[in-house]
Scaffold this motif. Structure first.
Motif, PDB file in Angstrom:
ATOM      1  N   LEU A 110       0.394  -1.210  -0.268  1.00  0.00           N
ATOM      2  CA  LEU A 110      -0.499   0.389   0.181  1.00  0.00           C
ATOM      3  C   LEU A 110       1.342   1.374  -0.336  1.00  0.00           C
ATOM      4  O   LEU A 110       0.788   1.972  -0.935  1.00  0.00           O
ATOM      5  N   ALA A 111       2.077   1.256   0.974  1.00  0.00           N
ATOM      6  CA  ALA A 111       2.553   2.893   0.955  1.00  0.00           C
ATOM      7  C   ALA A 111       3.903   2.717  -0.317  1.00  0.00           C
ATOM      8  O   ALA A 111       3.834   3.481  -1.194  1.00  0.00           O
ATOM      9  N   GLY A 112       4.084   1.783  -1.231  1.00  0.00           N
ATOM     10  CA  GLY A 112       4.743   1.399  -2.703  1.00  0.00           C
ATOM     11  C   GLY A 112       3.205   2.567  -3.575  1.00  0.00           C
ATOM     12  O   GLY A 112       3.915   3.008  -4.465  1.00  0.00           O
ATOM     13  N   VAL A 113       2.232   1.488  -4.080  1.00  0.00           N
ATOM     14  CA  VAL A 113       1.328   1.475  -4.143  1.00  0.00           C
ATOM     15  C   VAL A 113       0.671   3.765  -4.087  1.00  0.00           C
ATOM     16  O   VAL A 113       0.466   4.030  -5.438  1.00  0.00           O
ATOM     17  N   ARG A 114       0.573   3.633  -3.211  1.00  0.00           N
ATOM     18  CA  ARG A 114       0.192   5.279  -2.826  1.00  0.00           C
ATOM     19  C   ARG A 114       1.288   6.262  -2.658  1.00  0.00           C
ATOM     20  O   ARG A 114       1.204   7.700  -2.804  1.00  0.00           O
ATOM     21  N   GLY A 115       2.567   6.018  -3.008  1.00  0.00           N
ATOM     22  CA  GLY A 115       3.778   6.645  -3.772  1.00  0.00           C
ATOM     23  C   GLY A 115       4.213   7.217  -2.508  1.00  0.00           C
ATOM     24  O   GLY A 115       4.980   8.449  -2.197  1.00  0.00           O
ATOM     25  N   LEU A 116       4.427   6.615  -0.922  1.00  0.00           N
ATOM     26  CA  LEU A 116       4.797   6.945  -0.041  1.00  0.00           C
ATOM     27  C   LEU A 116       6.170   6.983   0.393  1.00  0.00           C
ATOM     28  O   LEU A 116       7.082   7.939   1.254  1.00  0.00           O
ATOM     29  N   ALA A 117       6.800   6.021  -0.104  1.00  0.00           N
ATOM     30  CA  ALA A 117       7.557   5.515  -0.465  1.00  0.00           C
ATOM     31  C   ALA A 117       8.976   7.649  -0.535  1.00  0.00           C
ATOM     32  O   ALA A 117       9.730   7.635  -0.320  1.00  0.00           O
ATOM     33  N   GLU A 118       9.229   7.752  -2.090  1.00  0.00           N
ATOM     34  CA  GLU A 118       9.168   9.104  -2.215  1.00  0.00           C
ATOM     35  C   GLU A 118       9.344  10.392  -1.300  1.00  0.00           C
ATOM     36  O   GLU A 118       9.741  10.796  -0.854  1.00  0.00           O
ATOM     37  N   GLN A 119       7.307  10.264  -1.260  1.00  0.00           N
ATOM     38  CA  GLN A 119       7.342  11.334  -0.160  1.00  0.00           C
ATOM     39  C   GLN A 119       7.267  11.545   0.966  1.00  0.00           C
ATOM     40  O   GLN A 119       7.935  12.811   1.808  1.00  0.00           O
ATOM     41  N   ARG A 121      10.639  11.047   1.980  1.00  0.00           N
ATOM     42  CA  ARG A 121      12.557  11.311   1.939  1.00  0.00           C
ATOM     43  C   ARG A 121      11.627  12.624   1.755  1.00  0.00           C
ATOM     44  O   ARG A 121      13.234  13.199   1.906  1.00  0.00           O
ATOM     45  N   ALA A 122      10.622  13.110   1.038  1.00  0.00           N
ATOM     46  CA  ALA A 122      10.571  14.604   1.025  1.00  0.00           C
ATOM     47  C   ALA A 122      10.474  15.801   1.850  1.00  0.00           C
ATOM     48  O   ALA A 122      10.421  15.502   3.231  1.00  0.00           O
ATOM     49  N   THR A 123      11.403  16.666   1.468  1.00  0.00           N
ATOM     50  CA  THR A 123      12.017  17.546   2.446  1.00  0.00           C
ATOM     51  C   THR A 123      11.538  19.466   1.763  1.00  0.00           C
ATOM     52  O   THR A 123      11.759  20.264   2.438  1.00  0.00           O
ATOM     53  N   SER A 124      10.491  19.398   1.149  1.00  0.00           N
ATOM     54  CA  SER A 124      10.090  20.493   0.815  1.00  0.00           C
ATOM     55  C   SER A 124       8.791  19.529   0.117  1.00  0.00           C
ATOM     56  O   SER A 124       8.333  18.582   0.094  1.00  0.00           O
ATOM     57  N   TRP A 125       7.629  20.460  -0.185  1.00  0.00           N
ATOM     58  CA  TRP A 125       6.475  20.190  -0.480  1.00  0.00           C
ATOM     59  C   TRP A 125       6.321  20.383  -2.120  1.00  0.00           C
ATOM     60  O   TRP A 125       6.175  21.180  -2.816  1.00  0.00           O
ATOM     61  N   ARG A 126       5.988  19.357  -2.113  1.00  0.00           N
ATOM     62  CA  ARG A 126       5.900  18.550  -4.138  1.00  0.00           C
ATOM     63  C   ARG A 126       4.469  18.109  -4.326  1.00  0.00           C
ATOM     64  O   ARG A 126       4.448  16.764  -5.298  1.00  0.00           O
ATOM     65  N   LYS A 127       3.286  18.542  -4.177  1.00  0.00           N
ATOM     66  CA  LYS A 127       2.321  17.916  -3.880  1.00  0.00           C
ATOM     67  C   LYS A 127       1.735  17.760  -5.737  1.00  0.00           C
ATOM     68  O   LYS A 127       1.325  16.581  -6.351  1.00  0.00           O
ATOM     69  N   ALA A 128       2.019  18.856  -6.324  1.00  0.00           N
ATOM     70  CA  ALA A 128       1.738  18.663  -7.936  1.00  0.00           C
ATOM     71  C   ALA A 128       2.683  17.472  -8.572  1.00  0.00           C
ATOM     72  O   ALA A 128       1.782  17.015  -9.236  1.00  0.00           O
ATOM     73  N   GLU A 129       4.037  17.490  -7.933  1.00  0.00           N
ATOM     74  CA  GLU A 129       4.839  16.698  -8.608  1.00  0.00           C
ATOM     75  C   GLU A 129       3.942  15.208  -8.170  1.00  0.00           C
ATOM     76  O   GLU A 129       3.991  14.125  -8.869  1.00  0.00           O
ATOM     77  N   PHE A 130       4.064  14.981  -7.011  1.00  0.00           N
ATOM     78  CA  PHE A 130       3.461  13.911  -6.024  1.00  0.00           C
ATOM     79  C   PHE A 130       2.302  13.596  -6.431  1.00  0.00           C
ATOM     80  O   PHE A 130       1.490  11.843  -6.375  1.00  0.00           O
ATOM     81  N   ASP A 131       1.300  14.437  -6.936  1.00  0.00           N
ATOM     82  CA  ASP A 131       0.195  13.851  -7.526  1.00  0.00           C
ATOM     83  C   ASP A 131      -0.280  12.587  -8.489  1.00  0.00           C
ATOM     84  O   ASP A 131      -1.320  11.466  -8.413  1.00  0.00           O
ATOM     85  N   THR A 132       0.363  12.695  -9.571  1.00  0.00           N
ATOM     86  CA  THR A 132       0.169  11.847 -10.336  1.00  0.00           C
ATOM     87  C   THR A 132       0.914  10.959  -9.766  1.00  0.00           C
ATOM     88  O   THR A 132       0.598   9.548 -10.466  1.00  0.00           O
ATOM     89  N   GLY A 133       1.837  10.296  -9.146  1.00  0.00           N
ATOM     90  CA  GLY A 133       2.536   8.933  -8.980  1.00  0.00           C
ATOM     91  C   GLY A 133       1.787   8.231  -8.123  1.00  0.00           C
ATOM     92  O   GLY A 133       1.960   7.281  -7.501  1.00  0.00           O
ATOM     93  N   VAL A 134       0.400   8.898  -7.376  1.00  0.00           N
ATOM     94  CA  VAL A 134      -0.218   7.665  -6.404  1.00  0.00           C
ATOM     95  C   VAL A 134      -1.495   7.431  -6.973  1.00  0.00           C
ATOM     96  O   VAL A 134      -2.210   7.530  -7.720  1.00  0.00           O
ATOM     97  N   GLY A 135      -1.495   5.749  -6.472  1.00  0.00           N
ATOM     98  CA  GLY A 135      -2.195   4.708  -7.813  1.00  0.00           C
ATOM     99  C   GLY A 135      -3.090   4.504  -6.408  1.00  0.00           C
ATOM    100  O   GLY A 135      -3.222   5.423  -5.121  1.00  0.00           O
TER     101      GLY A 135
END
Length: 317
Positions: A110-119, A121-135
Protein backbone atom coordinates in the motif's frame (compact mmCIF):
# COMPACT_ATOMS: atom_id res chain seq x y z
CA UNK A 1 14.94 -39.56 -1.95
CA UNK A 2 12.37 -40.32 0.73
CA UNK A 3 10.81 -37.68 2.87
CA UNK A 4 11.69 -37.33 6.51
CA UNK A 5 9.43 -39.55 8.57
CA UNK A 6 5.70 -39.11 8.20
CA UNK A 7 3.32 -36.35 9.15
CA UNK A 8 1.51 -38.73 11.48
CA UNK A 9 3.08 -40.05 14.66
CA UNK A 10 2.81 -43.26 16.64
CA UNK A 11 0.11 -42.90 19.30
CA UNK A 12 1.20 -42.16 22.84
CA UNK A 13 -0.26 -43.95 25.84
CA UNK A 14 1.09 -41.26 28.18
CA UNK A 15 1.75 -37.54 28.02
CA UNK A 16 4.59 -36.91 25.55
CA UNK A 17 7.90 -35.97 27.14
CA UNK A 18 9.16 -32.75 25.59
CA UNK A 19 12.60 -31.19 25.97
CA UNK A 20 12.61 -27.41 25.60
CA UNK A 21 15.93 -25.88 24.66
CA UNK A 22 18.35 -24.35 24.78
CA UNK A 23 16.82 -22.40 27.70
CA UNK A 24 13.57 -22.43 29.65
CA UNK A 25 11.33 -19.95 27.84
CA UNK A 26 8.23 -19.41 29.96
CA UNK A 27 5.78 -18.90 27.09
CA UNK A 28 7.01 -22.00 25.25
CA UNK A 29 7.04 -24.07 28.44
CA UNK A 30 3.42 -23.07 28.97
CA UNK A 31 2.65 -24.01 25.37
CA UNK A 32 4.10 -27.49 25.83
CA UNK A 33 1.98 -28.05 28.91
CA UNK A 34 -1.10 -26.54 27.25
CA UNK A 35 -0.67 -29.03 24.43
CA UNK A 36 -0.62 -31.93 26.87
CA UNK A 37 3.13 -32.50 27.13
CA UNK A 38 5.48 -32.63 30.10
CA UNK A 39 8.90 -31.00 30.21
CA UNK A 40 11.87 -33.34 30.67
CA UNK A 41 15.66 -33.36 30.22
CA UNK A 42 16.92 -34.14 26.71
CA UNK A 43 18.01 -37.68 27.64
CA UNK A 44 14.41 -38.58 28.53
CA UNK A 45 12.64 -36.82 25.67
CA UNK A 46 10.22 -38.10 23.03
CA UNK A 47 10.40 -34.74 21.26
CA UNK A 48 12.39 -31.51 21.22
CA UNK A 49 11.13 -27.95 20.93
CA UNK A 50 14.03 -25.66 20.05
CA UNK A 51 13.83 -21.90 20.46
CA UNK A 52 17.11 -20.72 18.91
CA UNK A 53 19.21 -21.28 15.80
CA UNK A 54 21.20 -24.30 14.62
CA UNK A 55 24.44 -23.08 16.17
CA UNK A 56 23.06 -23.93 19.65
CA UNK A 57 21.45 -27.24 18.70
CA UNK A 58 22.82 -30.53 20.15
CA UNK A 59 25.23 -32.36 17.87
CA UNK A 60 23.37 -35.61 18.58
CA UNK A 61 19.89 -36.45 19.77
CA UNK A 62 18.83 -39.48 21.83
CA UNK A 63 17.24 -42.32 19.86
CA UNK A 64 14.06 -41.72 21.85
CA UNK A 65 13.45 -38.38 20.12
CA UNK A 66 10.88 -38.88 17.36
CA UNK A 67 9.97 -35.27 16.58
CA UNK A 68 11.79 -31.91 16.56
CA UNK A 69 10.04 -28.53 16.37
CA UNK A 70 12.21 -25.75 14.93
CA UNK A 71 11.60 -22.06 15.72
CA UNK A 72 11.72 -20.58 12.21
CA UNK A 73 9.68 -20.82 9.05
CA UNK A 74 12.79 -20.72 6.85
CA UNK A 75 15.06 -23.72 7.40
CA UNK A 76 17.94 -23.08 5.02
CA UNK A 77 20.49 -22.71 7.81
CA UNK A 78 19.31 -25.95 9.45
CA UNK A 79 19.65 -27.87 6.22
CA UNK A 80 23.06 -26.31 5.52
CA UNK A 81 24.25 -27.37 8.97
CA UNK A 82 23.26 -30.95 8.21
CA UNK A 83 21.14 -31.25 11.34
CA UNK A 84 17.83 -32.29 9.78
CA UNK A 85 18.04 -36.08 9.61
CA UNK A 86 15.70 -38.77 8.25
CA UNK A 87 15.35 -40.73 11.46
CA UNK A 88 12.65 -38.54 12.95
CA UNK A 89 9.98 -35.99 12.06
CA UNK A 90 11.07 -32.34 11.87
CA UNK A 91 8.64 -29.46 11.71
CA UNK A 92 9.24 -25.79 11.00
CA UNK A 93 7.31 -22.77 12.21
CA UNK A 94 5.80 -22.19 8.77
CA UNK A 95 2.45 -20.48 9.21
CA UNK A 96 3.06 -19.49 12.81
CA UNK A 97 4.02 -15.94 11.90
CA UNK A 98 1.74 -15.54 8.89
CA UNK A 99 -0.48 -12.84 10.40
CA UNK A 100 2.43 -10.59 11.35
CA UNK A 101 4.14 -10.91 7.98
CA UNK A 102 0.92 -10.50 6.01
CA UNK A 103 0.18 -7.25 7.82
CA UNK A 104 3.66 -5.89 7.03
CA UNK A 105 3.53 -7.03 3.40
CA UNK A 106 0.19 -5.29 2.91
CA UNK A 107 1.63 -2.15 4.49
CA UNK A 108 4.61 -2.21 2.12
CA UNK A 109 2.44 -2.73 -0.95
CA UNK A 110 0.00 0.00 0.00
CA UNK A 111 2.87 2.40 0.80
CA UNK A 112 4.43 1.73 -2.57
CA UNK A 113 1.24 2.07 -4.59
CA UNK A 114 0.31 5.28 -2.74
CA UNK A 115 3.76 6.78 -3.39
CA UNK A 116 4.87 7.01 0.24
CA UNK A 117 8.41 5.81 -0.46
CA UNK A 118 9.40 9.07 -2.13
CA UNK A 119 7.00 11.31 -0.23
CA UNK A 120 8.45 10.28 3.12
CA UNK A 121 11.92 11.36 1.99
CA UNK A 122 10.76 14.73 0.70
CA UNK A 123 12.00 17.87 2.43
CA UNK A 124 9.73 20.29 0.58
CA UNK A 125 6.07 20.53 -0.48
CA UNK A 126 5.85 18.78 -3.89
CA UNK A 127 2.11 18.18 -4.24
CA UNK A 128 1.85 18.75 -7.98
CA UNK A 129 4.73 16.34 -8.63
CA UNK A 130 3.54 13.62 -6.27
CA UNK A 131 -0.14 13.77 -7.21
CA UNK A 132 0.39 11.95 -10.50
CA UNK A 133 2.24 9.08 -8.82
CA UNK A 134 -0.42 8.13 -6.29
CA UNK A 135 -2.14 4.87 -7.18
CA UNK A 136 -4.76 2.64 -5.58
CA UNK A 137 -5.29 -1.03 -4.86
CA UNK A 138 -8.95 -0.68 -5.77
CA UNK A 139 -9.53 -2.74 -8.90
CA UNK A 140 -5.93 -3.99 -8.99
CA UNK A 141 -4.80 -7.59 -9.43
CA UNK A 142 -2.16 -8.63 -6.92
CA UNK A 143 -0.25 -11.83 -7.62
CA UNK A 144 1.01 -13.62 -4.51
CA UNK A 145 3.83 -15.95 -5.51
CA UNK A 146 4.01 -18.72 -2.93
CA UNK A 147 0.52 -18.25 -1.55
CA UNK A 148 0.87 -20.27 1.64
CA UNK A 149 0.12 -19.07 5.15
CA UNK A 150 1.29 -15.51 4.56
CA UNK A 151 -0.55 -15.18 1.28
CA UNK A 152 -3.74 -16.63 2.68
CA UNK A 153 -3.59 -14.16 5.55
CA UNK A 154 -3.11 -11.32 3.05
CA UNK A 155 -6.11 -12.16 0.91
CA UNK A 156 -8.80 -10.65 3.19
CA UNK A 157 -6.60 -7.60 3.77
CA UNK A 158 -6.14 -7.00 0.04
CA UNK A 159 -9.75 -7.68 -0.88
CA UNK A 160 -10.83 -5.19 1.79
CA UNK A 161 -9.01 -2.54 -0.28
CA UNK A 162 -10.85 -3.66 -3.41
CA UNK A 163 -8.03 -5.69 -4.97
CA UNK A 164 -8.34 -9.22 -6.30
CA UNK A 165 -5.70 -11.87 -5.71
CA UNK A 166 -4.02 -14.18 -8.20
CA UNK A 167 -2.55 -16.98 -6.08
CA UNK A 168 0.46 -18.99 -7.23
CA UNK A 169 0.96 -22.26 -5.36
CA UNK A 170 2.93 -25.45 -5.85
CA UNK A 171 -0.20 -27.57 -6.14
CA UNK A 172 -2.53 -25.24 -8.00
CA UNK A 173 -5.39 -26.25 -5.68
CA UNK A 174 -7.80 -23.27 -5.44
CA UNK A 175 -6.98 -20.94 -2.56
CA UNK A 176 -10.05 -19.67 -0.69
CA UNK A 177 -10.68 -15.99 -1.40
CA UNK A 178 -8.37 -15.79 -4.42
CA UNK A 179 -9.93 -14.80 -7.72
CA UNK A 180 -7.72 -17.37 -9.45
CA UNK A 181 -5.11 -19.94 -8.46
CA UNK A 182 -2.38 -21.21 -10.78
CA UNK A 183 0.25 -23.85 -10.11
CA UNK A 184 3.91 -22.89 -9.88
CA UNK A 185 4.74 -24.37 -13.29
CA UNK A 186 2.70 -21.52 -14.80
CA UNK A 187 4.40 -18.72 -12.85
CA UNK A 188 5.78 -17.24 -16.07
CA UNK A 189 2.21 -16.35 -17.09
CA UNK A 190 1.56 -13.95 -14.22
CA UNK A 191 4.24 -11.29 -14.71
CA UNK A 192 2.45 -9.58 -17.58
CA UNK A 193 -1.03 -10.18 -16.14
CA UNK A 194 -0.96 -8.81 -12.61
CA UNK A 195 -0.65 -5.20 -11.53
CA UNK A 196 1.48 -5.86 -8.43
CA UNK A 197 3.37 -8.76 -6.89
CA UNK A 198 4.08 -10.18 -3.45
CA UNK A 199 6.90 -12.71 -3.18
CA UNK A 200 6.28 -15.15 -0.34
CA UNK A 201 7.78 -18.37 -1.69
CA UNK A 202 10.38 -20.49 0.13
CA UNK A 203 14.03 -20.09 -0.83
CA UNK A 204 15.15 -23.19 -2.73
CA UNK A 205 17.45 -23.92 -5.65
CA UNK A 206 14.41 -23.64 -7.93
CA UNK A 207 13.30 -20.24 -6.65
CA UNK A 208 16.69 -18.46 -6.59
CA UNK A 209 16.38 -15.33 -8.80
CA UNK A 210 12.75 -16.18 -9.49
CA UNK A 211 12.45 -12.49 -10.30
CA UNK A 212 15.20 -11.60 -12.79
CA UNK A 213 15.72 -9.13 -15.60
CA UNK A 214 13.42 -10.95 -18.01
CA UNK A 215 10.70 -11.15 -15.38
CA UNK A 216 10.94 -7.48 -14.50
CA UNK A 217 10.76 -6.53 -18.18
CA UNK A 218 7.33 -8.16 -18.43
CA UNK A 219 5.83 -6.15 -15.58
CA UNK A 220 3.82 -2.98 -16.03
CA UNK A 221 5.60 0.35 -15.55
CA UNK A 222 3.32 0.98 -12.56
CA UNK A 223 3.90 -2.42 -10.92
CA UNK A 224 5.21 -2.67 -7.37
CA UNK A 225 6.92 -5.80 -6.12
CA UNK A 226 7.03 -6.70 -2.43
CA UNK A 227 9.43 -9.31 -1.05
CA UNK A 228 8.84 -10.75 2.44
CA UNK A 229 10.37 -14.17 1.74
CA UNK A 230 14.14 -14.27 1.13
CA UNK A 231 16.36 -11.79 -0.67
CA UNK A 232 17.77 -14.37 -3.09
CA UNK A 233 14.39 -14.75 -4.78
CA UNK A 234 15.06 -11.43 -6.56
CA UNK A 235 18.11 -10.65 -8.69
CA UNK A 236 19.22 -7.47 -6.91
CA UNK A 237 21.34 -6.16 -9.76
CA UNK A 238 18.49 -6.58 -12.23
CA UNK A 239 16.07 -4.95 -9.78
CA UNK A 240 18.31 -1.91 -9.32
CA UNK A 241 18.47 -1.53 -13.09
CA UNK A 242 14.68 -1.75 -13.44
CA UNK A 243 14.16 0.82 -10.69
CA UNK A 244 16.68 3.23 -12.20
CA UNK A 245 15.11 2.89 -15.64
CA UNK A 246 11.56 3.10 -14.22
CA UNK A 247 10.76 -0.19 -15.93
CA UNK A 248 8.52 -0.93 -12.94
CA UNK A 249 6.81 1.31 -10.43
CA UNK A 250 8.94 0.26 -7.48
CA UNK A 251 10.05 -2.34 -4.98
CA UNK A 252 9.31 -2.66 -1.26
CA UNK A 253 11.65 -5.13 0.39
CA UNK A 254 11.79 -6.51 3.90
CA UNK A 255 14.49 -8.96 2.81
CA UNK A 256 17.46 -8.27 0.55
CA UNK A 257 20.40 -9.90 -1.16
CA UNK A 258 22.90 -9.24 0.32
CA UNK A 259 21.47 -9.03 3.82
CA UNK A 260 22.03 -6.89 5.78
CA UNK A 261 21.92 -4.42 2.92
CA UNK A 262 25.21 -2.52 3.16
CA UNK A 263 25.41 1.23 3.66
CA UNK A 264 25.78 3.04 0.36
CA UNK A 265 23.82 0.46 -1.62
CA UNK A 266 21.66 2.15 -4.29
CA UNK A 267 18.48 0.57 -2.90
CA UNK A 268 18.76 2.89 0.10
CA UNK A 269 18.44 6.03 -2.02
CA UNK A 270 16.48 5.09 -5.13
CA UNK A 271 13.22 7.07 -4.89
CA UNK A 272 11.10 4.08 -5.93
CA UNK A 273 12.61 1.65 -3.42
CA UNK A 274 11.35 1.12 0.12
CA UNK A 275 13.45 -0.95 2.53
CA UNK A 276 12.60 -2.31 5.97
CA UNK A 277 15.28 -4.28 7.86
CA UNK A 278 13.70 -7.76 7.99
CA UNK A 279 11.14 -6.77 10.60
CA UNK A 280 7.94 -8.11 9.04
CA UNK A 281 8.03 -10.62 11.86
CA UNK A 282 9.20 -8.46 14.78
CA UNK A 283 11.23 -10.02 17.57
CA UNK A 284 8.82 -8.80 20.24
CA UNK A 285 6.05 -11.00 18.86
CA UNK A 286 8.01 -14.12 17.93
CA UNK A 287 7.63 -16.13 21.11
CA UNK A 288 3.89 -15.51 21.42
CA UNK A 289 3.22 -16.63 17.84
CA UNK A 290 5.56 -19.62 18.13
CA UNK A 291 3.91 -20.67 21.41
CA UNK A 292 0.53 -21.14 19.75
CA UNK A 293 2.17 -23.23 17.01
CA UNK A 294 4.02 -25.34 19.57
CA UNK A 295 0.88 -25.96 21.64
CA UNK A 296 -1.00 -27.11 18.54
CA UNK A 297 1.77 -29.48 17.47
CA UNK A 298 2.31 -30.93 20.94
CA UNK A 299 -1.40 -31.70 21.12
CA UNK A 300 -1.27 -33.35 17.69
CA UNK A 301 1.82 -35.33 18.69
CA UNK A 302 0.07 -36.50 21.84
CA UNK A 303 -3.06 -37.64 19.99
CA UNK A 304 -1.59 -39.08 16.80
CA UNK A 305 -2.61 -36.00 14.87
CA UNK A 306 -1.13 -34.71 11.63
CA UNK A 307 1.70 -32.37 12.59
CA UNK A 308 1.79 -28.85 11.20
CA UNK A 309 4.60 -27.74 8.86
CA UNK A 310 6.39 -31.08 8.43
CA UNK A 311 9.71 -30.50 6.64
CA UNK A 312 10.36 -32.16 3.29
CA UNK A 313 14.06 -32.07 2.45
CA UNK A 314 13.39 -32.82 -1.23
CA UNK A 315 11.60 -29.49 -1.49
CA UNK A 316 13.83 -27.68 1.00
CA UNK A 317 11.02 -26.46 3.29
Amino acid sequence: MPRIGHSRVVPNTRAPRIHLGPDHETALAGAVERGGGVLVPLADADAVVWAQGPDTFPAELPDSVRWVQLPSAGIESWLAAGLVDRRRIWTSAAGAYAGNVAEHATLLLLAGVRGLAEQARATSWRKAEFDTGVGTLRGATVAIVGCGGIGRAMIPLLTAFGAEVLAVTRSGIPVPGAAETVDATRTSEIWARADHFVIAAPATADTAHLVDGDTLAQMKPTSWIVNVARGVLIDTEALVGALRDNTIGGAALDVTDPEPLPAGHPLWTLPNALITPHIANPANGLTRALADHVAANVERFATEGRLLAVIDTERGY
